[in-house]
Scaffold this active site. Structure first.
Site, PDB file in Angstrom:
ATOM      1  N   GLY A  17       0.833  -1.196   0.000  1.00  0.00           N
ATOM      2  CA  GLY A  17       0.000   0.000   0.000  1.00  0.00           C
ATOM      3  C   GLY A  17       0.863   1.241   0.000  1.00  0.00           C
ATOM      4  N   GLY A  19       0.482   5.962   0.352  1.00  0.00           N
ATOM      5  CA  GLY A  19      -0.301   7.182   0.333  1.00  0.00           C
ATOM      6  C   GLY A  19       0.559   8.345  -0.085  1.00  0.00           C
ATOM      7  N   GLY A  20       0.085   9.539   0.220  1.00  0.00           N
ATOM      8  CA  GLY A  20       0.815  10.723  -0.190  1.00  0.00           C
ATOM      9  C   GLY A  20       2.103  10.932   0.564  1.00  0.00           C
ATOM     10  N   MET A  21       2.188  10.349   1.779  1.00  0.00           N
ATOM     11  CA  MET A  21       3.357  10.608   2.612  1.00  0.00           C
ATOM     12  C   MET A  21       4.307   9.429   2.711  1.00  0.00           C
ATOM     13  SD  MET A  21       1.498  12.565   5.756  1.00  0.00           S
ATOM     14  CE  MET A  21       0.383  11.198   5.986  1.00  0.00           C
ATOM     15  N   ALA A  22       3.781   8.207   2.582  1.00  0.00           N
ATOM     16  CA  ALA A  22       4.621   7.042   2.849  1.00  0.00           C
ATOM     17  C   ALA A  22       4.177   5.862   2.007  1.00  0.00           C
ATOM     18  CB  ALA A  22       4.556   6.690   4.339  1.00  0.00           C
ATOM     19  N   VAL A  24       3.953   1.531   2.178  1.00  0.00           N
ATOM     20  CA  VAL A  24       3.837   0.476   3.175  1.00  0.00           C
ATOM     21  C   VAL A  24       4.270  -0.847   2.547  1.00  0.00           C
ATOM     22  CG1 VAL A  24       2.320  -0.731   4.777  1.00  0.00           C
ATOM     23  CG2 VAL A  24       1.947   1.694   4.293  1.00  0.00           C
ATOM     24  N   ASP A 133      -7.917  11.951  10.800  1.00  0.00           N
ATOM     25  CA  ASP A 133      -7.989  11.460   9.418  1.00  0.00           C
ATOM     26  C   ASP A 133      -8.720  10.118   9.368  1.00  0.00           C
ATOM     27  OD1 ASP A 133      -7.628  11.616   6.700  1.00  0.00           O
ATOM     28  OD2 ASP A 133      -5.607  10.784   6.718  1.00  0.00           O
TER      29      ASP A 133
END
Length: 692
Positions: A17, A19-22, A24, A133
């Protein structure tokens, strides 16, 4: 990065997975040999010192949370420019994927998921952590049905440099609370609003607010109403719709006051007496509708050009052309009239605004009433009646002396302030409670020491022993349960302790056949491995058990004990069988006497041969088993009285020619003695001259 090992310990196996920051990754902890999830900070943020500091600080804050519905944080580390967080690996899917594939969900499933999220939020809020969030992407659904909330606190680390990153701030705008959209500080009730949207989406398969841009969606959170869930999905119970409506109130004061309150409502909403309860109606909805601001459309550039363009003189007929063809001449007085009216309206609005502002500036100061010591709702009413407003961010603080729900502090007290000024309140959460650790599997001594270190008195730690297959002294159960809050000064902790398996008397196996011994062992929940059945020569009958280990008959054993048995394979090679004949006469010739014979040999002592009735001299055959260590012996009883005892040695000796003497006959009676001798009545008539 797949195949890379971070810090020599976490081997990245696959990307699962991002997202915008990290990003996984699924990884293996080589030290503990378990699967973990590793969140790696994107490279574009690794040189933003402020972001990295917040990232690590927030990760450490999330690691302080320990709850069954919150993803556990195991480790935080850095390898050169790579910053990472090691978390619990959840084998399953996130809630967004489940909604995408299966929505709308059944009401009971959606309520169960929302209740577990509520439980997680309540624990986080109690520890002063606001998620900020909550969205389906951050809710993980394990294959075992357990709901796990992830990304606690990370959203607070977002800086202005991430606003354009897809899937971070912009991706979450559909779940913003109104106060989040305004940019004001957010609190516990913001998480509740976001959870309401998640529950709405699970039950309808759609979002309450959609728009062409993030800004338009944020504005809808502030001023638009959404379509009631039951209009989208009529199968939603009214009680469940009421929960969504209350959680998604735009005014935070009208929402649930805590995640615990929402959890309690979810816990009972599917009870039969609540399914068809009345629809929730809020008075503020009608007030908002009446007071809604009317928006005057802006003047478009083409209109402005039309208004400002000079009049054009035409032909003698003074006709004018437009895009629709020939029209009648416009009246020239309309434009000045409209402009004049607009000017008057604008001047009036300006005068009103100046008057209002002057009134506020010139308002008299009034004394702020003291509300410390009041209940929260009473304190709010007192301040509002006095002309003040309540800061929507209610602070919470633990107190050993003030009960839960009582105001501890207020931002202004016993001073003069402008009417309408906001007052911030701090409310007591009661005593600062400890969280019960998981003691199951620990020894009682270790568990007791841990509890005493937490401040629990030794006399308040009560053991309760039961029989169990666990190691004696192991903690099996506990009350309070793990993760429950408790007061160390007053709580009594009960620990259920194993005292080992219940023992019972060992059954006797000696003399049984191998099959009988196996059946007895199995019946008593004991174990008999194949290699524990030993065949050895013995003076016991062939095929019977002559020895058992480790316990003899009636010794105490526990279920599962391994037993060894020795089965006779026949007599030893150095044994000798001796066939004998014993001749006995009755007490009175012609009258009945009872003869009882007992013998001893290698098989045992005082073995009953049997009893017979005789009325004349009779010879009985007897077989003895002799060993080098054990001679034989024959004992004869007549009519219950001892008659004669004859030894039978292991070595062969000539048989005696003397019959068993009869104490009732006279020694001087030569006829009797001669007769007995004539009949050859030897008491022990062996095989004459038999040599080994």
């Amino acid at each position: 990065m797949i195949g890379l090992t971070l810090s020599g310990r976490y081997e990245l196996l696959a990307r699962v997975g991002g997202g915008g920051m990290a990003l996984v990754y699924k990884a293996r902890d080589l030290l503990l040999n378990r699967l973990v999830a590793v969140k790696v900070l994107r490279q574009q943020f690794t040189h933003d010192d402020d972001f990295v500091k917040r990232f690590r600080r927030e990760a450490q804050a999330a690691a302080s949370l320990s709850h069954p519905n919150i993803v556990s944080i195991y480790d935080v580390g850095q390898v050169e420019d790579t910053h990472y967080i090691v978390m619990e690996f959840i084998d399953g899917a996130n809630l967004n994927e489940i909604i995408r594939d299966r929505a709308p969900l059944q009401a009971d499933e959606a309520v169960r998921v929302a209740a577990q999220i509520c439980d997680a939020l309540e624990h986080a809020h109690h520890n002063q952590i606001i998620h900020r969030d909550i969205k389906p992407h951050n809710i993980l659904m394990g294959n075992n049905g357990r709901v796990k909330v992830t990304d606690f606190g990370i959203a607070r680390a977002v800086t202005s440099s991430t606003i354009t990153q897809t899937g971070s701030v912009i991706g979450s705008v559909h779940y913003f609370s109104p106060e989040h959209a305004k940019g004001v500080p957010t609190g516990e009730k913001s998480d509740i609003y976001s959870l309401g949207i998640v529950l709405y989406q699970m039950l309808t398969g759609s979002l309450p607010f959609l728009g062409e841009s993030p800004i338009s969606v944020a504005l809808k959170h502030l001023q638009d109403t959404f379509e009631r869930p039951r209009k989208v999905n009529p199968h939603i119970p009214q009680s469940v719709e009421n929960i969504i409506l209350k959680a998604m109130r735009k005014n935070p004061q009208e929402r649930y006051q805590s995640a615990r309150e929402m959890y309690q409502d979810l816990d009972t909403c599917l009870q039969p007496n609540r399914l068809n309860e009345p629809a929730a109606i809020y008075a503020s909805d009608e007030d908002d509708e009446a007071d809604k601001t009317r928006i005057i459309p802006a003047i478009r550039p083409e209109m402005r050009n039309t208004l400002e363009a000079p009049a054009v003189k035409g032909t003698d007929s003074e006709d004018r052309w437009n895009s629709q063809g020939l029209e009648e001449p416009k009246r020239r007085w309309i434009i000045p009239t409209v402009l004049g009216i607009l000017a008057i309206v604008l001047i009036g609005v300006l005068i009103w605004a100046v008057a209002e502002l002057r009134g506020q500036l010139n308002s008299e100061d009034i004394r702020v009433p003291k509300v410390v010591g009041m209940k929260l709702d009473e304190a709010e009413k007192t301040l509002i009646d006095a002309g003040f407003t309540i800061d929507e961010l209610i602070l919470k603080e633990a107190s050993d002396t003030v009960d839960e729900g009582i105001v501890l502090k207020q931002s202004k007290i016993d001073v003069d302030a402008k009417e309408g000024s906001p007052i911030q309140l701090t409310v007591s959460t009661g005593k600062e409670l400890s969280v019960m650790p998981d003691l199951e599997g620990k020894s009682f001594e270790d568990a007791k020491k841990l509890l005493e270190d937490m401040g629990i008195a030794s006399e308040n730690i009560l053991p309760s022993e039961i029989f169990d297959e666990s190691e004696p002294g192991t903690v099996l159960k506990q009350n309070p349960k793990p993760d429950e809050e408790f007061d160390p000064l007053t709580e009594t902790v009960t620990l259920t302790i194993s005292k080992g398996e219940e023992a019972f008397a060992m059954p006797n196996l000696i003399g049984k056949t191998e099959g009988e011994a196996k059946a007895t062992i199995e019946k008593n929940d004991l174990k008999l491995p194949a290699d524990k059945i030993l065949q050895e020569p013995s003076y016991a009958p062939k095929g019977t058990v002559f020895k058992q280990f480790p316990a003899e008959q009636n010794e105490m054993v526990t279920p599962g004990t391994e037993i060894s048995i020795w089965v006779s394979s026949g007599y030893p090679a150095d044994s000798r069988e001796q066939d004998l004949e014993v001749t006995v006469s009755p007490a009175v010739e012609g009258e009945s006497s009872t003869i009882r014979i007992v013998y001893s040999d290698a098989r045992g002592d005082n073995i009953e041969w049997g009893s017979k009735k005789i009325s004349a001299m009779t010879t009985f055959p007897i077989k003895l088993i002799l060993s080098p260590e054990k001679d034989g012996k024959i004992t004869v009883y007549r009519d219950g009285q001892f008659l004669q005892e004859e030894p039978v040695p292991y070595k062969v000796i000539p048989a005696s020619s003397t019959p068993v003497p009869d104490p009732n006959q006279s020694a001087e009676d030569p006829s009797t003695a001669d007769g007995a001798a004539a009949e050859g009545s030897d008491p022990v008539n062996g095989e004459q001259g038999n040599q080994e």
